[in-house]
Design a protein around this motif. Structure first.
Motif, mmCIF file in Angstrom:
data_model
loop_
_atom_site.group_PDB
_atom_site.id
_atom_site.type_symbol
_atom_site.label_atom_id
_atom_site.label_comp_id
_atom_site.label_asym_id
_atom_site.label_seq_id
_atom_site.Cartn_x
_atom_site.Cartn_y
_atom_site.Cartn_z
ATOM 1 N N SER A 1 -42.487 17.728 -24.975
ATOM 2 C CA SER A 1 -42.612 16.376 -25.487
ATOM 3 C C SER A 1 -41.254 15.706 -25.660
ATOM 4 O O SER A 1 -40.357 16.249 -26.309
ATOM 5 C CB SER A 1 -43.346 16.393 -26.839
ATOM 6 N N GLY A 2 -41.096 14.529 -25.044
ATOM 7 C CA GLY A 2 -39.863 13.764 -25.165
ATOM 8 C C GLY A 2 -38.743 14.217 -24.253
ATOM 9 O O GLY A 2 -37.647 13.645 -24.277
ATOM 10 N N TYR A 3 -38.994 15.226 -23.389
ATOM 11 C CA TYR A 3 -37.960 15.759 -22.495
ATOM 12 C C TYR A 3 -38.381 15.582 -21.027
ATOM 13 O O TYR A 3 -39.559 15.390 -20.712
ATOM 14 C CB TYR A 3 -37.702 17.233 -22.777
ATOM 15 N N ALA A 4 -37.386 15.706 -20.135
ATOM 16 C CA ALA A 4 -37.650 15.537 -18.708
ATOM 17 C C ALA A 4 -37.208 16.736 -17.881
ATOM 18 O O ALA A 4 -37.228 16.670 -16.644
ATOM 19 C CB ALA A 4 -36.959 14.273 -18.190
ATOM 20 N N LYS B 1 -30.968 8.719 -27.100
ATOM 21 C CA LYS B 1 -30.015 7.923 -26.329
ATOM 22 C C LYS B 1 -30.266 8.052 -24.825
ATOM 23 O O LYS B 1 -29.993 7.146 -24.056
ATOM 24 C CB LYS B 1 -28.593 8.382 -26.650
ATOM 25 N N LYS B 2 -30.799 9.201 -24.423
ATOM 26 C CA LYS B 2 -31.037 9.433 -22.996
ATOM 27 C C LYS B 2 -32.230 8.635 -22.491
ATOM 28 O O LYS B 2 -32.236 8.168 -21.346
ATOM 29 C CB LYS B 2 -31.255 10.924 -22.753
ATOM 30 N N PHE B 3 -33.260 8.490 -23.311
ATOM 31 C CA PHE B 3 -34.466 7.756 -22.919
ATOM 32 C C PHE B 3 -34.762 6.681 -23.971
ATOM 33 O O PHE B 3 -35.535 6.899 -24.909
ATOM 34 C CB PHE B 3 -35.665 8.704 -22.785
ATOM 35 N N PRO B 4 -34.144 5.514 -23.822
ATOM 36 C CA PRO B 4 -34.339 4.446 -24.807
ATOM 37 C C PRO B 4 -35.795 3.999 -24.914
ATOM 38 O O PRO B 4 -36.254 3.635 -25.999
ATOM 39 C CB PRO B 4 -33.457 3.307 -24.280
ATOM 40 N N GLU C 1 -37.756 4.827 -18.992
ATOM 41 C CA GLU C 1 -36.757 5.798 -18.541
ATOM 42 C C GLU C 1 -37.331 7.211 -18.502
ATOM 43 O O GLU C 1 -37.051 7.985 -17.571
ATOM 44 C CB GLU C 1 -35.536 5.766 -19.461
ATOM 45 N N LEU C 2 -38.141 7.540 -19.495
ATOM 46 C CA LEU C 2 -38.725 8.884 -19.541
ATOM 47 C C LEU C 2 -39.675 9.118 -18.371
ATOM 48 O O LEU C 2 -39.603 10.163 -17.700
ATOM 49 C CB LEU C 2 -39.464 9.088 -20.860
#
Length: 250
Positions: free
Chosen positions: A132-135, A177-180, A184-185
């Motif tokens: 969750s929340g990661y790529a 910060k990586k996925f505003p 982006e996600l």
């Protein structure tokens, strides 16, 4: 005078050889009529071939018929339909192979395999590929993607194009910060799947494309926890040939 008159009378009428020739032509005509009677002709394809020859030999300009004939269109559509049926059988075979793998690995609740209007859909639900929340792809996810890639490198599918689509639910991303945003996600997840298929699974890059849709292509209303879980997904679509032109490959 009588001798000259006899010569003129002899010249009158058709030559004697014409009688034999006429008999020969009549026999040939009867022969071909018999052949035709014993044969079966596809009128649509026969008409298409004849019209094509007329154009190519210069009878009609540009190799085209004078008008759009229904028989010709039907004949072309018949060939197209045959190719579509063959492609559908290939997709059914791929679907069965995927379902067998899913059942053997107990992933029935995690991966959906379905035939839809665009082609064969592989839907990875919720956290199958990513936390969750990661790529970043999970190690177990790489094993599954590698199996899929091996199937897609078979002769039947070597020319098929593959579209990877990332989707999220409507919950905003907090403190990242990586996925505003979810945009982006979703894009990064789809891109990472494509990158893995190219760099580690050996699929040619020109067969693949990645898209991110954020929360805007849901499969269920974002009103419950269960529905939001359905919307957090990655779809891999093996496209049917007729849909390739509408996709960004050309």
């Amino acid at each position: 005078m009588s001798r000259k008159r006899k010569q003129e009378e002899a010249k009158a009428g058709a030559p004697e050889w014409m009688t034999t020739f006429s008999d020969l032509m009549t026999l040939l005509l009867c022969f071909f009529v018999l052949l035709f009677a014993f044969s079966t002709i596809d009128l649509r394809k026969f008409s298409a071939v004849i019209q094509s020859f007329q154009g190519s030999l210069g009878v009609l300009e540009g190799g085209k018929t004078l008008e759009e004939v229904q028989y010709i269109e039907d004949a072309l559509n018949e060939d197209k339909t045959t190719k579509q049926l063959e492609e559908l059988e290939d997709f059914k075979k791929l679907k069965e192979q995927m379902e067998e793998y899913i059942n053997e690995n107990g992933m029935e609740e995690q991966i959906l395999v379905d035939l839809d209007t665009r082609g064969l859909l592989l839907r990875f639900k919720d956290n199958v590929l990513f936390d969750s929340g990661y790529a970043a792809l999970k190690p177990a996810a790489k094993k599954t993607l590698k199996f899929i890639a091996d199937l897609l490198k078979q002769d039947e599918f070597i020319t098929k194009y593959i579209r990877v689509e990332g989707h999220t639910d409507s919950d905003p991303i907090i403190n990242s910060k990586k996925f505003p945003t979810n945009w982006e996600l979703s894009v990064t997840r789809a891109s990472n799947v494509v990158r893995f298929l190219i760099e580690e699974a050996g699929i040619k890059a020109n067969r693949l494309s990645a898209s991110g849709y954020s929360q805007y292509h849901p499969v269920a209303p974002n009103d419950t926890f269960e529905n939001k879980a359905k919307n957090r997904r990655v779809d891999i679509v093996i496209l049917r040939s007729e849909f390739v032109k509408s996709e960004p490959y050309y």
